[in-house]
Design an enzyme around this catalytic site. Structure first.
Site, PDB file in Angstrom:
ATOM      1  N   LYS A 191      15.415  -0.826 -16.191  1.00  0.00           N
ATOM      2  CA  LYS A 191      15.227   0.578 -16.588  1.00  0.00           C
ATOM      3  C   LYS A 191      15.626   1.532 -15.459  1.00  0.00           C
ATOM      4  CE  LYS A 191      11.570   1.521 -14.057  1.00  0.00           C
ATOM      5  NZ  LYS A 191      10.137   1.443 -13.961  1.00  0.00           N
TER       6      LYS A 191
ATOM      7  N   TRP B 252       2.884   3.351  -5.252  1.00  0.00           N
ATOM      8  CA  TRP B 252       2.418   2.651  -6.444  1.00  0.00           C
ATOM      9  C   TRP B 252       1.273   1.692  -6.095  1.00  0.00           C
ATOM     10  CZ3 TRP B 252       0.815   2.385 -10.875  1.00  0.00           C
ATOM     11  CH2 TRP B 252       1.013   1.366 -11.807  1.00  0.00           C
TER      12      TRP B 252
ATOM     13  N   GLN C  35      15.228   2.295  -6.089  1.00  0.00           N
ATOM     14  CA  GLN C  35      15.323   0.967  -6.677  1.00  0.00           C
ATOM     15  C   GLN C  35      16.556   0.803  -7.569  1.00  0.00           C
ATOM     16  OE1 GLN C  35      12.645  -1.199  -5.565  1.00  0.00           O
ATOM     17  NE2 GLN C  35      14.380  -2.481  -6.088  1.00  0.00           N
TER      18      GLN C  35
ATOM     19  N   SER D 249       0.827  -1.209   0.000  1.00  0.00           N
ATOM     20  CA  SER D 249       0.000   0.000   0.000  1.00  0.00           C
ATOM     21  C   SER D 249       0.859   1.255   0.000  1.00  0.00           C
ATOM     22  CB  SER D 249      -0.898  -0.001   1.230  1.00  0.00           C
ATOM     23  OG  SER D 249      -0.087  -0.118   2.387  1.00  0.00           O
TER      24      SER D 249
ATOM     25  N   ARG E 150      11.980   8.753  -9.706  1.00  0.00           N
ATOM     26  CA  ARG E 150      12.788   9.103  -8.534  1.00  0.00           C
ATOM     27  C   ARG E 150      14.253   8.689  -8.684  1.00  0.00           C
ATOM     28  NH1 ARG E 150      10.307   4.186  -4.855  1.00  0.00           N
ATOM     29  NH2 ARG E 150       8.360   4.717  -5.847  1.00  0.00           N
ATOM     30  N   ASN E 151      14.523   7.654  -9.489  1.00  0.00           N
ATOM     31  CA  ASN E 151      15.906   7.234  -9.685  1.00  0.00           C
ATOM     32  C   ASN E 151      16.695   8.314 -10.425  1.00  0.00           C
ATOM     33  OD1 ASN E 151      15.970   4.275  -8.737  1.00  0.00           O
ATOM     34  ND2 ASN E 151      14.114   4.399  -9.962  1.00  0.00           N
TER      35      ASN E 151
END
Lengths: 360, 360
Positions: free
Chosen positions: B210, B15, B304, B12, B274-275
């Site tokens: 990615k 995303w 990530q 939750s 955010r990356n």
């Protein structure tokens, strides 16, 4: 070793000057080429430091195209030549970089071409339907010049290339291997990486069609849609480029679209190019027409995307491709038939169905 | 018609809440699904309107995740359940959307799973080398849950999905056709278009890799490189994603990379995610480490890309892929070995050669 090749750049606009800079540096460092690069410059009067002067004279003094690439000094070994015949005479390699509508007139005015010469076209656009087949600008050049014509396309916004920022480009060519290597050497350098592929039509058509997709991306920006939406429009655009190109050239490979001429050029055009910018302005300005926007924002440069959209529209209709190309169709309708720009995100019948559904 | 399916969203966060919104609306309008969607919410104390409260209680009153997706009200038919066992009990479809490191613990704590249930993983990352083979997060789920696991990836920045801005996603699945259709129906709507492809590994790996490319794009932004350069880095990234994935899954098709999970997700992540943002900050901040940047910029969310870069690095080394993956290698070295960020644009030996050359 064979004699050093004479290189002439036909055209001296924004992109012409930027690529001439790359070429001139390569001609200076590789023995295969003559040191001096000739650039045919269509003569114009410009106001320079308060005096009316000829553009080519100012260029040859300062190595700056004060009208189309102001602020960038080009290498000393580029010479602007306003006389087309003189510029073209004796060249071994012609690099074509002018608006496609000037091609026939330019070729017919330039005098005889040396046997064994070849061309590279950097011209994006100029598609037309000829006897049910789609004609490319490189086809026109090949027919008129009767020699080998390759194409060079890629993610190459001119000002950034002129600043020698790192980028890539794709050479579409069917020249013999030795000539391919020569052409790669003419363009490839540390900041401008060139890879050759054997698919001329795929490379050239990517270069033309991406400007149409960029209009769609610009509409998204004008509507202040976020990055997901823009990415989706770009992806659908790439998919429709594939569909369109494959309809006319069934042998084109998916891999061509993963080259610089495909996905990279599309990305840079959809984020940084002039077509995107004008399409954004089109949405924001409401009723204002393309001619006004072009005049206001581009200062003499031509808007390629709207031209290409108009060129491909009769082709799409004649080949009954509208249902397979909903994005291209919608972009054309927004640009020229007054359709609501918001329709860019309601492309498929499935979407209308979904909107009609009621909650349980 | 078979009984309506119970859907549980496991996770939750940002995303998780955004996709729960899409799912809940589809569950409300399609008879195939039970109206109420359960969302497992890891319980936290939050300060809400000056009072310390439980996150799930605040959510169930307001339908707003005040910590991870503040400002977006989710549909009434989503119920947050902090008790994992209760949330998981009796579900027919599990939608997994939590950091991959929590997967084993979550599965082992959730109690028995209904026969015939299936899962969709939205988890990006969690790659590891297992006996010379690369393991995927969906493999882990499949092994632990002993049922069919599909994956859903695409150009889906969470906040924009929550705002119902138009986007697309790709379902990678080997479920029977009827289940595939059901899963498409669970996610697909006017503003979130879903297409199924049969390539689970390709889709999932695009989703993980990615984020590594996005670090490269962020480095470009931090260095204030222009759009050509960024487009080139993104394109090379897509090419290396293909090389990497094909090394382990030789049957993956070029077309998968042209789906939303490939090129579109890469674009949106390299421009909006955010990356990219943290990698830009990494370059601008000079010596500052990733932990500090993550803390400062992400407010509790996990970065990530750096995690995935660290996960794939031993895999790249073990399979001797560094020379075939110069961009991935360089990104890792910039991020973790103090290499100069500028090296992002000098990837190939050819470039060094060119720089060494003298002018004639």
């Amino acid at each position: 070793m064979s004699a050093a090749k004479k290189v002439t750049v036909v055209g001296s606009g924004n992109w012409g000057c930027a690529i001439a800079k790359i070429i001139a540096k390569n001609c200076a460092r590789h023995d295969e080429f003559q040191n001096e690069v000739t650039m045919w410059m269509f003569e114009e009067q410009v106001e320079h430091r308060g005096i009316k002067r000829k553009l080519s004279e100012v260029f040859n003094e300062s190595k700056e195209n004060v009208k189309y690439l102001p602020g960038k000094v080009l290498p000393d070994n580029i010479r602007a030549e306003p006389d087309l015949k003189k510029a073209a005479e004796g060249a071994d390699i012609y690099v074509w970089v002018l608006p496609h509508q000037f091609v026939p007139r330019t070729v017919s005015s330039m005098g005889p071409v040396k046997e064994g010469a070849m061309s590279v076209s950097l011209i994006k656009g100029g598609l037309e339907l000829e006897g049910g087949k789609m004609g490319l600008c490189s086809d026109v050049l090949r027919k008129l010049l009767k020699h080998n014509v390759s194409v060079l396309m890629g993610a190459n916004v001119a000002n950034e290339v002129a600043d020698e920022q790192f980028c890539e480009a794709t050479l579409g060519t069917d020249a013999p291997e030795k000539d391919q290597n020569l052409l790669v050497k003419l363009f490839d350098c540390a900041t401008f990486r060139v890879r050759a592929v054997s698919d001329i039509a795929g490379v050239e058509l990517c270069g033309a069609l991406k400007n149409v997709v960029a209009l769609g991306a610009g509409f998204c920006d004008g509507l202040q849609f976020g990055s997901n939406t823009k990415a989706a429009i770009i992806r659908i655009g790439l998919e429709e480029m594939t569909t369109f190109i494959r309809h006319f050239h069934p042998s084109v490979k998916d891999s061509t679209f993963l080259e610089s001429c495909g996905v990279a050029d599309l990305i840079t055009t959809c984020f940084g190019g002039r077509n995107r910018k004008c399409a954004e302005a089109f949405v924001k300005a409401g009723g204002k027409g393309w001619v006004d926007i072009e005049k206001e924002l581009l200062g003499g440069q031509k808007l390629q995307g709207t031209l290409t959209a108009q060129e491909i529209w009769p082709i799409i209709e004649a080949h009954k491709l509208t249902s397979r190309l909903p994005l291209f169709t919608t972009i054309y309708q927004i640009a020229f038939e007054g359709k609501d720009p918001k329709s860019i995100v309601s492309l498929s019948p499935a979407i209308e169905d979904a909107n009609k559904q009621e909650s349980k």
